[in-house]
Scaffold this active site. Structure first.
Site, mmCIF file in Angstrom:
data_model
loop_
_atom_site.group_PDB
_atom_site.id
_atom_site.type_symbol
_atom_site.label_atom_id
_atom_site.label_comp_id
_atom_site.label_asym_id
_atom_site.label_seq_id
_atom_site.Cartn_x
_atom_site.Cartn_y
_atom_site.Cartn_z
ATOM 1 N N ASP A 45 50.236 -48.185 23.983
ATOM 2 C CA ASP A 45 49.394 -47.997 22.800
ATOM 3 C C ASP A 45 47.944 -48.357 23.145
ATOM 4 O O ASP A 45 47.042 -48.213 22.306
ATOM 5 C CB ASP A 45 49.914 -48.776 21.588
ATOM 6 C CG ASP A 45 49.841 -50.278 21.761
ATOM 7 O OD1 ASP A 45 49.612 -50.739 22.902
ATOM 8 O OD2 ASP A 45 50.016 -51.003 20.758
ATOM 9 N N SER A 46 47.713 -48.754 24.402
ATOM 10 C CA SER A 46 46.344 -48.858 24.926
ATOM 11 C C SER A 46 45.664 -47.493 24.820
ATOM 12 O O SER A 46 44.441 -47.389 24.934
ATOM 13 C CB SER A 46 46.343 -49.327 26.384
ATOM 14 O OG SER A 46 47.257 -48.568 27.155
ATOM 15 N N ASP A 84 55.510 -46.718 23.995
ATOM 16 C CA ASP A 84 55.142 -48.010 23.394
ATOM 17 C C ASP A 84 55.181 -47.914 21.874
ATOM 18 O O ASP A 84 54.525 -47.051 21.282
ATOM 19 C CB ASP A 84 53.715 -48.337 23.869
ATOM 20 C CG ASP A 84 53.434 -49.825 23.899
ATOM 21 O OD1 ASP A 84 54.347 -50.618 23.602
ATOM 22 O OD2 ASP A 84 52.288 -50.182 24.236
ATOM 23 N N LYS A 114 59.009 -49.687 24.567
ATOM 24 C CA LYS A 114 58.535 -51.060 24.749
ATOM 25 C C LYS A 114 58.074 -51.577 23.400
ATOM 26 O O LYS A 114 57.538 -50.801 22.603
ATOM 27 C CB LYS A 114 57.367 -51.104 25.737
ATOM 28 C CG LYS A 114 56.724 -52.484 25.863
ATOM 29 C CD LYS A 114 55.713 -52.546 26.964
ATOM 30 C CE LYS A 114 54.313 -52.157 26.554
ATOM 31 N NZ LYS A 114 53.741 -52.941 25.439
ATOM 32 N N GLU A 116 56.193 -55.216 21.478
ATOM 33 C CA GLU A 116 55.576 -56.533 21.649
ATOM 34 C C GLU A 116 56.264 -57.590 20.785
ATOM 35 O O GLU A 116 56.638 -57.299 19.649
ATOM 36 C CB GLU A 116 54.090 -56.478 21.235
ATOM 37 C CG GLU A 116 53.228 -55.635 22.131
ATOM 38 C CD GLU A 116 51.759 -55.619 21.700
ATOM 39 O OE1 GLU A 116 51.360 -56.418 20.818
ATOM 40 O OE2 GLU A 116 51.004 -54.798 22.257
ATOM 41 N N GLU A 183 51.961 -60.356 29.936
ATOM 42 C CA GLU A 183 50.530 -60.011 29.952
ATOM 43 C C GLU A 183 49.677 -61.267 29.834
ATOM 44 O O GLU A 183 49.860 -62.079 28.909
ATOM 45 C CB GLU A 183 50.197 -59.031 28.803
ATOM 46 C CG GLU A 183 48.718 -58.668 28.776
ATOM 47 C CD GLU A 183 48.380 -57.431 27.940
ATOM 48 O OE1 GLU A 183 49.303 -56.754 27.439
ATOM 49 O OE2 GLU A 183 47.173 -57.151 27.793
HETATM 50 O O1 KIV Z 1 49.568 -50.545 25.905
HETATM 51 C C1 KIV Z 1 49.617 -50.818 27.117
HETATM 52 O O2 KIV Z 1 49.072 -50.106 27.972
HETATM 53 C C2 KIV Z 1 50.360 -52.002 27.505
HETATM 54 C C3 KIV Z 1 50.281 -52.434 28.932
HETATM 55 C C4 KIV Z 1 48.944 -52.912 29.283
HETATM 56 C C5 KIV Z 1 51.339 -53.395 29.288
HETATM 57 O O3 KIV Z 1 50.995 -52.586 26.700
#
Ligand code: KIV
Length: 276
Positions: A45-46, A84, A114, A116, A183
């Site tokens: 989600d970056s 994510d 993934k 968090e 992280e």
């Molecule tokens: O969103 C993302 O790219 C991440 C990574 C930096 C682990 O969560």
């Protein structure tokens, strides 16, 4: 190159082999990551900050994540892709969390998701895992909680916080995650957590003791200019290369040097309409 699976990734850890993961957000970048032979692509989600220009990851929606994950899986059919879960996509109800996680596999063609969070996410992780969806955990600095954490800061430096992170890592493994992102945690803590788990840890700003590493596409390639965290290594400086190429293009257009003869199509003289 054989496509990774949750079991092959665990076996890699057992053999002491490191796991490589990189983010990608579109078709061409995914193709390049696959050609380079990395183990995992994370559609993080970056995306929100790296590609969409948001200040944080918080505004990223499920639809945006699915849109980009679809492009990535079309570009990397032979690479293990993790989608994510964005902010609020797994917080409101267990059913909604499972449905959103399912979209990454069913609509977007990812192999895993993934999400968090630590102890407070155990229940939702168990529910998602129970539907057959592989889950990658993510603790330490969790950018979706940036306002609660008071900024993008290293986590787990103090004794109590370090114990909590180790405890949460163990709980997450027990809940069924197949891998864990650490992280921005001090290297000795990440090393201890990695040794305590049988599943692989993937570090970002967490030192060399993790079982694998992840970085963001734009950081690795030197495209990011505004925010360069200490843990990032740029393996090339594409920003300068791209801006240089664009300036040359602009100049050549303005000077009439582009297009040259080799870039143009011709036709018979007699077929050219006459201007009166
Ligand atoms: O969103 C993302 O790219 C991440 C990574 C930096 C682990 O969560």
């Amino acid at each position: 190159m054989v496509k990774a699976t949750v079991s092959s990734l665990k076996e890699k850890k057992a053999r002491g082999e490191k796991i490589s993961m990189l983010t990608a957000y579109d078709y061409p970048s995914a193709k390049m990551v696959e050609t380079a032979g990395l183990d995992i692509i994370l559609v993080g989600d970056s995306l929100g900050m790296a590609v969409l220009g948001y200040d944080t990851t918080l505004p990223v929606s499920m639809d945006e994540m699915i849109h980009h994950t679809k492009a990535v899986t079309r570009g990397a059919r032979n690479t293990f892709v993790v989608g994510d879960m964005p902010f609020l996509s797994f917080h409101l109800s267990l059913d909604e969390a499972v449905a959103n996680a399912g979209r990454f596999l069913q609509e977007a063609g990812a192999q895993a998701i993934k999400l968090e969070g630590g102890e407070e996410r155990i229940e939702v992780i168990k529910r998602i895992v129970s539907t057959g969806i592989p889950v990658m955990g993510h603790i330490g600095l969790t950018p979706q909680s940036v306002h609660q954490m008071g900024g993008f800061k290293v986590q787990g430096k103090g004794r109590e916080q370090a114990e909590k992170l180790l405890h949460e890592a163990r709980m997450l493994e027990e809940a069924g995650i197949f891998s864990l992102v650490l992280e921005c945690v001090p290297a000795p803590l990440a090393d201890t957590i990695s040794k305590a788990l049988t599943i692989p840890t993937i570090g970002i700003g967490a030192g060399a003791g993790c079982d694998g590493q992840v970085l963001v596409w734009h950081d690795v390639l030197g495209i990011t200019q505004d925010m360069k965290p200490r843990f990032v290594k740029a393996y090339t400086e594409l920003h300068a290369v791209i801006v240089d190429a664009l300036k040359t293009y602009k100049n050549e257009v303005e000077e009439g040097k582009f297009p040259a003869e080799g870039h143009t199509f011709t036709m018979r003289e007699e077929n050219i309409p006459k201007l009166y």
